[in-house]
Write a protein that holds these residues in place. Structure first.
Motif, short mmCIF file in Angstrom:
data_model
loop_
_atom_site.label_atom_id
_atom_site.label_comp_id
_atom_site.label_asym_id
_atom_site.label_seq_id
_atom_site.Cartn_x
_atom_site.Cartn_y
_atom_site.Cartn_z
N SER A 176 0.81 -1.22 0.00
CA SER A 176 0.00 0.00 0.00
C SER A 176 0.85 1.26 0.00
O SER A 176 0.36 2.33 -0.37
N ARG A 177 2.11 1.15 0.40
CA ARG A 177 2.98 2.33 0.41
C ARG A 177 3.52 2.67 -0.98
O ARG A 177 4.14 3.71 -1.17
N MET A 178 3.33 1.76 -1.94
CA MET A 178 3.68 2.02 -3.35
C MET A 178 5.14 2.41 -3.53
O MET A 178 5.47 3.35 -4.24
N ARG A 179 6.03 1.67 -2.90
CA ARG A 179 7.46 2.00 -2.99
C ARG A 179 8.11 1.40 -4.24
O ARG A 179 9.09 1.95 -4.75
N ASP A 180 7.64 0.25 -4.69
CA ASP A 180 8.28 -0.44 -5.82
C ASP A 180 7.20 -1.10 -6.66
O ASP A 180 6.80 -2.23 -6.42
N LEU A 181 6.71 -0.37 -7.65
CA LEU A 181 5.59 -0.85 -8.45
C LEU A 181 5.92 -2.12 -9.21
O LEU A 181 5.13 -3.08 -9.19
N PRO A 182 7.06 -2.21 -9.93
CA PRO A 182 7.33 -3.44 -10.68
C PRO A 182 7.44 -4.66 -9.77
O PRO A 182 6.97 -5.74 -10.12
N ARG A 183 8.06 -4.52 -8.59
CA ARG A 183 8.19 -5.65 -7.68
C ARG A 183 6.81 -6.11 -7.17
O ARG A 183 6.51 -7.29 -7.12
N THR A 184 6.00 -5.14 -6.79
CA THR A 184 4.66 -5.46 -6.28
C THR A 184 3.85 -6.20 -7.33
O THR A 184 3.24 -7.24 -7.04
N PHE A 185 3.83 -5.68 -8.53
CA PHE A 185 3.10 -6.31 -9.63
C PHE A 185 3.62 -7.72 -9.88
O PHE A 185 2.84 -8.69 -9.98
N ASN A 186 4.92 -7.86 -9.98
CA ASN A 186 5.53 -9.14 -10.30
C ASN A 186 5.23 -10.20 -9.26
O ASN A 186 4.88 -11.34 -9.58
N GLU A 187 5.35 -9.84 -8.00
CA GLU A 187 5.15 -10.84 -6.94
C GLU A 187 3.72 -11.37 -6.93
O GLU A 187 3.50 -12.59 -6.79
N ASP A 188 2.75 -10.50 -7.09
CA ASP A 188 1.35 -10.97 -7.10
C ASP A 188 1.02 -11.78 -8.34
O ASP A 188 0.33 -12.81 -8.26
N MET A 189 1.49 -11.34 -9.50
CA MET A 189 1.18 -12.08 -10.72
C MET A 189 1.91 -13.43 -10.76
O MET A 189 1.39 -14.41 -11.29
#
Length: 810
Positions: A431-444
């Motif tokens: 939720s802090r939106m620090r690393d968008l590519p990492r967040t996206f990648n981990e969930d997908m």
């Protein structure tokens, strides 16, 4: 115990189609039919809700306060605001209800607001009578798409609010849109709409007026409204599939937050329930700055339900990952499971056709649960039925007759402890939106892994994990935490998990090493080296599924959390690696009790879309295993290091593996799943041995069991076998030999086997027999519970104990 559950809420979703005329007599007929058909479930719920799919929410937007006004409602089959006809259409196009919708009845016509008001009164009155005085709630639905009813407001007068391209260009209302001036009077805006009015303000004030005049109790926001701008795809304000744009976070976040702040300002004290998007929370945050932290903090919304899309695109992995991500933290006390049995808009009834009367989207999904801060496992406590009528207005008796027993069984056997795998989900950190590519990648990546057979169905937030690890560490016994790198970037979480691993427990870490501290990388099992990207070849050093597959890989940085930088340490045992032109990088490995999998999504080199407005290009589809190395399966294959061998045995490259969920109840294992291709068996071995389901035969080969499963399967397993000899063994539930004893669980055709039986907590009077001959047994304490253990058993053995049931309990 069958039927031993109580729902907090049962929601009947229903459209206007069953009401064949506008009379009150017809309202009462349909209402009585609804409550009679589902009485067995209503009797198990403390509250009854009715979500009315009368139109698409345009009846809210159009409301002027005059009960004599008419409104368009959902009397169509197909997309009511249709897709544009293709150039040079074929004759078949004119029979396609996405281009040319059809009225479900020739005499269907707009209805008055007065009819809707009386319908709500009648449903509440009949429901109170038929359900024994239980509270009855009535909900209004707002859908942001073009499918359900003709909307002059959304697609003619105020086209400016339809900014998303989910089905066709400008087909979905976006939550960050604003309205142009409109002199027409509305109930909430009697002087007309001022220029620049936000959709949140307008929708909120209009719903407030309708709720006041008609008695609505809650508002349902459908199809991702409020959770993004392209909620049917992975693109959004921060991501176009080519790149992420973190510089846009302030603006996108402000626009998303503005919708919710304006909506809530108009609806103080209102009850809001949500569908969410088709994607996990991390994807909603990373692509659209969805303000989930704010929303959950307010406590005013219900968390999104499980997506019905699994029945449409068969991506059960994405649906399960999405639901778990949304329940890791809860804004309220409970959450709902939604079952897609009918579709009132399109010509399908999922229970009868998409599911083929198989509960493959019920039993596996109902193994999903969350762990709270006390280490208690909380399953869903609410049930919604989408919908109770079909696209012809029918309410066939067959569906409740067949569905209700499965629903009762599923809710009667929800988990009471964590499954073998526990997803530690960084909801607050994402939720802090620090690393968008990492967040996206981990969930997908985790969604793709579940789709490829990873049995992950219990989730805990990082916040709750802190509490459990500190105060209730025994609740983690017998679990393997599955942890994204993002969670380990929190130093206290990393120390708790590494300490857990240091005590001999396994943890599994997945994600990207790009940009993480060197000390953390080394504790996981690699050092950061020169970045590699683009084409690579996969090299696998552990057994995978029993078939060949492509070794091609292509690393797209935007899909894979950055470039590959992970170079294995000398002490790390390499399970898989990617060979780039510039050197090898770790894909999977083991460092002590720490398993690591690099989250490289198998996306083809030529994948990126040229036209981002094309609907099909808004999805992220992994390539089939004959074209790209199935890297998402590495998590499942790596679990063999921890004693969990789960391999598919396909005979052809594109055959999908069984999708498995493993839950725990009364110390038994519940193996539930969906087998897309029933010719593909599952090869399985656990730390206790080969699980032996009752009423099943399985082949023992090389110490593992070969399961041939039905399209939908659900096995309660207590018996596990270790045997060197190959052969077919079988499980069987026998009749009781003595009064007061449980039916024996029998295993046959054994050869010098070691057999374990997990007994229910609190049981007594245990017996182990071969036929009527008692056999000596040992007790074994395992991380999974207390076992009866017998050794060197041939032919057969059975286990039973004193029956805990009383009287006529079932």
């Amino acid at each position: 115990m069958y039927g031993d559950f109580q729902l907090r809420d049962l929601t009947f979703e229903i459209s206007g189609k069953p009401f064949l005329n506008d009379s009150e007599e017809e309202m009462r007929r349909v209402a009585r039919t609804l409550f009679r058909q589902w009485r067995r479930l209503a009797g198990r719920s403390g509250r009854i809700s009715i979500l009315l799919w009368i139109a698409d929410g345009s009846e809210i937007l159009e409301y002027t306060g005059n009960p004599a006004d008419t409104f368009e409602w959902g009397y169509w089959q197909g997309i009511a605001n249709p897709m544009p006809m293709p150039e040079n259409p074929s004759p078949e196009a004119f029979r396609n209800y996405n281009f040319v919708p059809f009225r479900y009845r020739e005499d269907a016509a707009p209805r008055t607001y007065g009819w809707l008001k009386r319908l709500i009164q009648v449903l509440r009155e009949v429901g109170t009578t038929e359900c024994g005085g239980k509270p009855i709630r009535i909900g209004a639905a707002f859908d942001n798409g073009p499918e359900f009813s003709v909307s002059d407001f959304k697609y003619r007068r105020h086209r400016e609010i339809a900014q998303a391209h989910s089905i066709y260009p400008n087909s979905f209302v976006t939550c960050d849109s604003v309205l142009h001036a409109d002199p027409k009077p509305y109930a909430g805006f009697p002087e007309g709409i001022p220029e620049g009015t936000g959709i949140g303000t307008f929708l909120g004030r209009q719903y407030a007026a309708l709720a006041r005049d008609f008695g609505f109790d809650y508002l349902w926001l459908s199809n991702g409204m409020g959770f993004g701008t392209e909620t049917w795809g992975v693109t959004g304000a921060l991501f176009d599939q080519h790149a992420f744009y973190p510089e846009k976070i302030p603006e996108a976040s402000a626009r998303m937050l503005k919708f919710w702040q304006e909506l809530l300002a108009e609806l103080p004290g209102a009850v809001l329930e949500t569908r969410g998007s088709n994607f996990p929370a991390g994807v909603e945050i990373a692509t659209d700055a969805a303000p989930l932290g704010f929303l959950y903090g307010t406590g005013v919304i219900a968390p999104p339900v499980n997506s019905p899309m699994a029945a449409i695109d068969f991506n059960t992995g994405l649906a399960i990952a999405s639901w778990m991500s949304h329940i890791a933290e809860l804004p309220g006390r409970d959450y709902a499971f939604r079952y897609y049995i009918h579709d009132p808009w399109f010509l399908n009834s999922p229970w009868l056709d998409r599911y083929g009367r198989n509960p493959w989207d019920l039993y596996p999904v109902m193994t999903v649960s969350r762990m709270n801060g006390a280490g208690e496992v909380e399953p869903p406590s609410r049930l919604a039925l989408l919908t109770c009528d079909d696209s012809y207005g029918g309410m066939p008796e067959q569906v409740p007759d067949e569905v209700i027993p499965h629903v009762i069984e599923a809710f009667s056997s929800t988990p009471d402890r964590s499954g073998p795998l526990l997803w530690v989900y960084p909801f607050a950190e994402y939720s802090r939106m620090r690393d968008l590519p990492r967040t996206f990648n981990e969930d997908m990546f985790i969604a793709a892994a579940i789709q490829d057979g990873l049995p992950l169905n219990t989730v805990i937030s990082t916040g709750n994990f802190r509490r459990v690890a500190a105060k209730h560490p025994e609740k983690l016994t017998g679990t393997i935490p599955v942890v994204p790198v993002t969670a380990l970037l929190e130093e206290d979480i990393a120390e708790l998990l590494f300490s857990f691993a240091g005590r001999g427990n396994f943890i599994l870490v997945y994600g990207s090493g790009a940009g993480i501290p060197e000390r953390l990388a080394e504790r996981i099992g690699f050092r950061r080296a020169a970045p590699q990207r683009g084409a690579a070849r996969a090299e696998l050093f552990l057994p995978g599924d029993r078939t060949s597959f492509s070794d091609r890989l292509f690393l797209h940085e935007q899909f894979s959390g950055g470039p590959a930088v992970e170079e294995a340490l000398s002490e790390t045992r390499i399970a898989a690696q990617a060979r780039f032109a510039g050197g090898t990088r770790l894909l999977a490995g083991r460092n002590g009790s720490i398993l690591f999998v690099r989250s490289l999504l198998p996306v083809e080199e030529e994948y990126l879309p040229e036209n981002p407005t094309v609907f099909r290009k808004r999805h992220l589809n992994c390539a089939p295993p004959d074209r790209m190395f199935p890297s998402a399966r590495l998590i499942r294959w790596s679990l063999a290091e921890a004693g969990w061998e789960l391999r598919a045995v396909p005979s052809a490259l594109r055959q999908m593996p069984p999708r498995l969920c493993i839950a725990r109840r009364d110390d038994a294992f519940l193996f539930c799943g969906y087998t897309p291709d029933t010719t593909v068996p599952l090869e399985i071995r656990t730390p206790l041995g080969v699980p032996v389901p009752p009423e099943q035969e399985l082949l023992l080969k090389s110490g593992a069991g070969i399961w041939h499963t039905a399209k939908a399967f659900r096995f309660e397993v207590r018996v596990f076998v270790r045997q060197e000899a190959e052969g077919v063994i079988s499980g069987k539930t026998m009749y009781p030999l003595l009064p007061g004893m449980t039916p024996p669980i029998e295993v046959r055709n054994l050869h010098n086997a070691e057999v374990r039986c997990l007994v229910p907590p609190g049981s007594s009077g245990w017996e182990v027999r071969r036929g009527r001959t008692h056999l000596p047994f040992e007790w074994e304490e395992t991380p999974y519970g207390r076992c009866l253990l017998v050794r060197d058993i041939s032919e057969q053995v059975s286990f039973s104990w004193k029956n805990q049931r009383k009287g006529n309990e079932a």
